[in-house]
Design an enzyme around this catalytic site. Structure first.
Site, PDB file in Angstrom:
ATOM      1  CB  CYS A 116      41.171 -34.225  47.584  1.00 15.99           C
ATOM      2  SG  CYS A 116      39.472 -34.860  47.590  1.00 15.99           S
ATOM      3  CG  HIS A 257      43.711 -37.090  49.860  1.00 18.32           C
ATOM      4  ND1 HIS A 257      42.703 -36.514  50.831  1.00 18.32           N
ATOM      5  CD2 HIS A 257      42.843 -37.434  48.839  1.00 18.32           C
ATOM      6  CE1 HIS A 257      41.712 -36.465  50.412  1.00 18.32           C
ATOM      7  NE2 HIS A 257      41.472 -37.114  49.395  1.00 18.32           N
ATOM      8  CG  ASN A 287      38.157 -38.346  50.420  1.00 14.93           C
ATOM      9  OD1 ASN A 287      38.641 -37.440  50.743  1.00 14.93           O
ATOM     10  ND2 ASN A 287      38.248 -38.734  49.130  1.00 14.93           N
TER      11      ASN A 287
HETATM   12  O1  UT7 Z   1      39.869 -37.774  47.188  1.00 12.98           O
HETATM   13  C1  UT7 Z   1      39.676 -37.697  45.792  1.00 12.98           C
HETATM   14  C2  UT7 Z   1      40.195 -38.948  45.010  1.00 12.98           C
HETATM   15  N1  UT7 Z   1      39.427 -40.012  45.348  1.00 12.98           N
HETATM   16  C3  UT7 Z   1      39.815 -41.252  45.305  1.00 12.98           C
HETATM   17  O2  UT7 Z   1      40.802 -41.222  45.193  1.00 12.98           O
HETATM   18  C4  UT7 Z   1      38.851 -42.506  45.035  1.00 12.98           C
HETATM   19  C5  UT7 Z   1      39.320 -43.396  44.057  1.00 12.98           C
HETATM   20  N2  UT7 Z   1      38.617 -44.423  43.838  1.00 12.98           N
HETATM   21  C6  UT7 Z   1      38.434 -45.521  44.779  1.00 12.98           C
HETATM   22  O3  UT7 Z   1      38.894 -45.287  46.012  1.00 12.98           O
HETATM   23  C7  UT7 Z   1      37.946 -46.825  44.219  1.00 12.98           C
HETATM   24  O4  UT7 Z   1      37.706 -46.755  42.977  1.00 12.98           O
HETATM   25  C8  UT7 Z   1      36.501 -46.908  44.802  1.00 12.98           C
HETATM   26  C9  UT7 Z   1      36.615 -47.242  46.407  1.00 12.98           C
HETATM   27  C10 UT7 Z   1      35.604 -45.885  44.777  1.00 12.98           C
HETATM   28  C11 UT7 Z   1      35.728 -48.308  44.498  1.00 12.98           C
HETATM   29  O5  UT7 Z   1      36.656 -49.345  44.398  1.00 12.98           O
HETATM   30  P1  UT7 Z   1      36.812 -50.030  43.122  1.00 12.98           P
HETATM   31  O6  UT7 Z   1      37.592 -51.451  43.589  1.00 12.98           O
HETATM   32  O7  UT7 Z   1      37.445 -49.139  42.003  1.00 12.98           O
HETATM   33  O8  UT7 Z   1      35.456 -50.860  42.838  1.00 12.98           O
HETATM   34  P2  UT7 Z   1      34.498 -50.491  41.657  1.00 12.98           P
HETATM   35  O9  UT7 Z   1      34.088 -48.952  41.587  1.00 12.98           O
HETATM   36  O10 UT7 Z   1      34.921 -50.715  40.320  1.00 12.98           O
HETATM   37  O11 UT7 Z   1      33.208 -51.147  41.905  1.00 12.98           O
HETATM   38  C12 UT7 Z   1      33.267 -52.835  42.107  1.00 12.98           C
HETATM   39  C13 UT7 Z   1      31.822 -53.275  42.192  1.00 12.98           C
HETATM   40  C14 UT7 Z   1      30.778 -52.842  41.191  1.00 12.98           C
HETATM   41  O12 UT7 Z   1      29.924 -54.003  40.944  1.00 12.98           O
HETATM   42  P3  UT7 Z   1      30.253 -54.817  39.609  1.00 12.98           P
HETATM   43  O13 UT7 Z   1      30.110 -53.831  38.436  1.00 12.98           O
HETATM   44  O14 UT7 Z   1      31.771 -55.238  39.717  1.00 12.98           O
HETATM   45  O15 UT7 Z   1      29.081 -55.716  39.635  1.00 12.98           O
HETATM   46  C15 UT7 Z   1      30.014 -51.613  42.041  1.00 12.98           C
HETATM   47  O16 UT7 Z   1      28.629 -51.855  41.607  1.00 12.98           O
HETATM   48  O17 UT7 Z   1      31.347 -52.698  43.549  1.00 12.98           O
HETATM   49  C16 UT7 Z   1      30.227 -52.381  43.553  1.00 12.98           C
HETATM   50  N3  UT7 Z   1      30.001 -51.221  44.550  1.00 12.98           N
HETATM   51  C17 UT7 Z   1      29.442 -51.456  45.901  1.00 12.98           C
HETATM   52  N4  UT7 Z   1      29.079 -52.652  46.588  1.00 12.98           N
HETATM   53  C18 UT7 Z   1      28.983 -52.548  47.735  1.00 12.98           C
HETATM   54  C19 UT7 Z   1      30.123 -50.037  44.325  1.00 12.98           C
HETATM   55  N5  UT7 Z   1      30.034 -49.339  45.571  1.00 12.98           N
HETATM   56  C20 UT7 Z   1      29.573 -50.276  46.399  1.00 12.98           C
HETATM   57  C21 UT7 Z   1      29.220 -50.421  47.680  1.00 12.98           C
HETATM   58  N6  UT7 Z   1      28.998 -51.420  48.278  1.00 12.98           N
HETATM   59  N7  UT7 Z   1      29.253 -49.169  48.461  1.00 12.98           N
END
Ligand code: UT7
Length: 330
Positions: A116, A257, A287
Site C-alpha cells: 500500500c 492511504h 482499500n
Molecule cells: O492497507 C494496508 C493496511 N491495512 C489496514 O490498514 C487495515 C487495518 N485494520 C483495520 O482496518 C481493522 O482492524 C478492520 C477494519 C480490519 C477490523 O476492525 P476491528 O475493529 O479491528 O475489528 P476486529 O478485526 O477486531 O473484529 C471485531 C469483530 C470480530 O468478532 P468478535 O471476535 O469480536 O466476536 C470479528 O469476527 O468483528 C468480526 N468481524 C466481522 N463482523 C461482521 C470481522 N469481519 C467482519 C465482517 N462483518 N466483515
C-alpha cells in the site's frame, strides 16, 4: 542557477465501472452487514474489475488521462514506474505491458513492490532518477486488482479491498519552491506475517494443495495492522513535515492511504490537521492498496481542492510493513 525539482504536471485515474456495495456481500454468502463495515472501516462500496479489466488496462486508462493533462506524448516518457501488489503475470513486469500498451517507445519500465505504500516508493524512485539527470519525464502509476488476491470466503478481509489505478506524470522543473519538497520511506520486515500471502510464490509454488488451503490469498491480522498503521503513518507525517521544514498548519490538504477512516482520522489528529483538510474517498472505493493515493490526488485536483500553490502531504502504510510520506507543493 535554481536547483531543479520534480513536479507533478498531470494526473489521471482508471476505475472499473462495476460497483459492489456493502449490501451485495449477502448475495455471495458473506455474513456481514453494511453497518459493521461502515462503522469499522468507513467503506460503503468498492469497484471491481470485470470483463477483462486488468492491472495493465486500469493503469493504461489512468496514464492516458495523466499524459493528456500534462500535454506529454507517450514517446516523451523516459521511465515508467508501476507500483503494484497484483501484477498481471509474475514475469515479465506489468510495467512493460503498460509501456507496450501506451506506445511509450523510449521508456524504461519496471515494477516496484511495497504494497500500500508502493506509490510513494515509486514516486521517490522516479524523483531520484529525475534529480540525478537519468530521466526528464516519468510516469508513476499505482494499479491494483485486489479482487484477484483477496479471499472471498474471509469476511475479515474481503469487505475491505477494491480495484483501481491512479497515475501521475512527473517532470524536471525549475519552479522554485514547487514540486516534491520532501520524501520519507521506511520498512520493517520482521512484521511481514501480519499482512501477507503465505504461499504460491517461488518458495512454495502454486499447487492444488496451495489452492485448497487458500494460502495464496491475503491474510491479515487486522487489529495489529491497525495499531502499526496509526503509529507509522503518524511518524511518517512528522518526518515529511520536518524534511520540508513545515508544520501541520502549513498543509493545505492531507491525502492519506485510504484503508480505514479511523486510521485516517488518527493520523490527521496527530499532525494537527483538521478533517476538512483531509481527502477521504475510502467510502467509494475501499482499500485499493497503492492506487489509493494517486486516485485521491487526481480527484482532489479535478474537484479544485488542489490548485496552484496548494501544499499537499501524502502518507501511506502497508504490508511489509512499509510506510512512506511525501510533501508536494503544486
Ligand atoms: O492497507 C494496508 C493496511 N491495512 C489496514 O490498514 C487495515 C487495518 N485494520 C483495520 O482496518 C481493522 O482492524 C478492520 C477494519 C480490519 C477490523 O476492525 P476491528 O475493529 O479491528 O475489528 P476486529 O478485526 O477486531 O473484529 C471485531 C469483530 C470480530 O468478532 P468478535 O471476535 O469480536 O466476536 C470479528 O469476527 O468483528 C468480526 N468481524 C466481522 N463482523 C461482521 C470481522 N469481519 C467482519 C465482517 N462483518 N466483515
Amino acid at each position: 542557477m535554481k536547483r531543479p525539482v520534480a513536479a507533478v504536471v498531470g494526473t489521471g485515474r482508471g476505475l472499473p465501472a462495476h460497483v459492489m456495495t456493502n449490501h451485495d456481500f449477502a448475495s455471495i454468502g458473506i455474513e456481514t452487514s453494511h453497518e459493521w463495515i461502515v462503522e469499522r472501516s468507513g467503506i460503503v462500496e468498492r469497484r471491481l474489475a470485470r470483463n477483462g479489466e486488468t492491472t495493465c488496462s486500469m493503469a493504461a486508462d489512468a496514464s492516458r488521462k495523466a499524459m493528456e493533462v500534462a500535454g506529454v506524448h507517450p514517446g516523451e516518457i523516459d521511465i515508467i514506474v508501476l507500483s503494484t501488489a497484483t501484477p498481471d503475470r509474475l514475469l515479465p513486469s506489468t510495467a512493460v505491458d503498460i509501456q507496450a500498451e501506451l506506445g511509450a517507445t523510449r521508456a524504461a519500465a519496471f515494477d516496484v513492490g511495497a504494497a500500500c505504500a508502493g506509490w510513494l516508493y515509486a514516486m521517490s524512485t522516479a524523483e531520484g532518477l529525475i534529480m540525478s539527470g537519468t530521466a526528464e519525464t516519468a510516469l508513476v502509476i499505482g494499479s491494483e486488482k485486489m479482487s484477484a488476491i483477496v479471499d472471498w470466503k474471509d469476511r475479515a478481509t474481503c469487505v475491505l479491498f477494491g480495484d483501481g489505478a491512479g497515475a501521475a506524470v512527473l517532470k524536471r522543473s525549475r519552479h522554485h519552491g514547487k514540486g516534491i519538497l520532501s520524501a520519507y520511506m521506511r520498512s520493517d520486515g520482521k512484521l511481514a506475517d501480519l499482512l501477507y500471502r503465505p504461499e504460491g510464490g517461488a518458495t512454495v509454488p502454486m499447487s492444488v494443495e496451495v489452492l485448497e488451503k487458500r494460502s495464496h490469498l491475503v491474510k491479515m491480522a487486522g487489529r495489529e495492522v491497525f495499531k502499526h498503521a496509526v503509529r507509522s503513518m503518524s511518524d511518517a507525517a512528522d518526518r515529511a513535515l520536518d524534511g520540508a521544514r513545515l508544520t501541520g498548519s502549513d498543509i493545505d490538504l492531507l491525502i492519506p492511504h485510504q484503508a480505514n477512516v479511523r486510521i485516517i482520522e488518527a493520523t490527521a489528529k496527530h499532525s494537527g490537521i483538521p478533517m476538512d483538510k483531509v481527502y477521504v474517498n475510502v467510502d467509494k472505493y475501499g482499500n485499493t492498496s497503492s492506487a489509493s493515493i494517486p486516485i485521491a490526488l487526481d480527484e482532489a485536483i479535478e474537484s479544485g481542492r488542489i490548485k496552484d500553490g496548494t501544499t499537499v502531504m501524502m502518507v501511506a502504510f502497508g504490508a511489509g510493513f512499509t510506510w512512506a510520506s511525501m510533501v508536494i507543493r503544486f
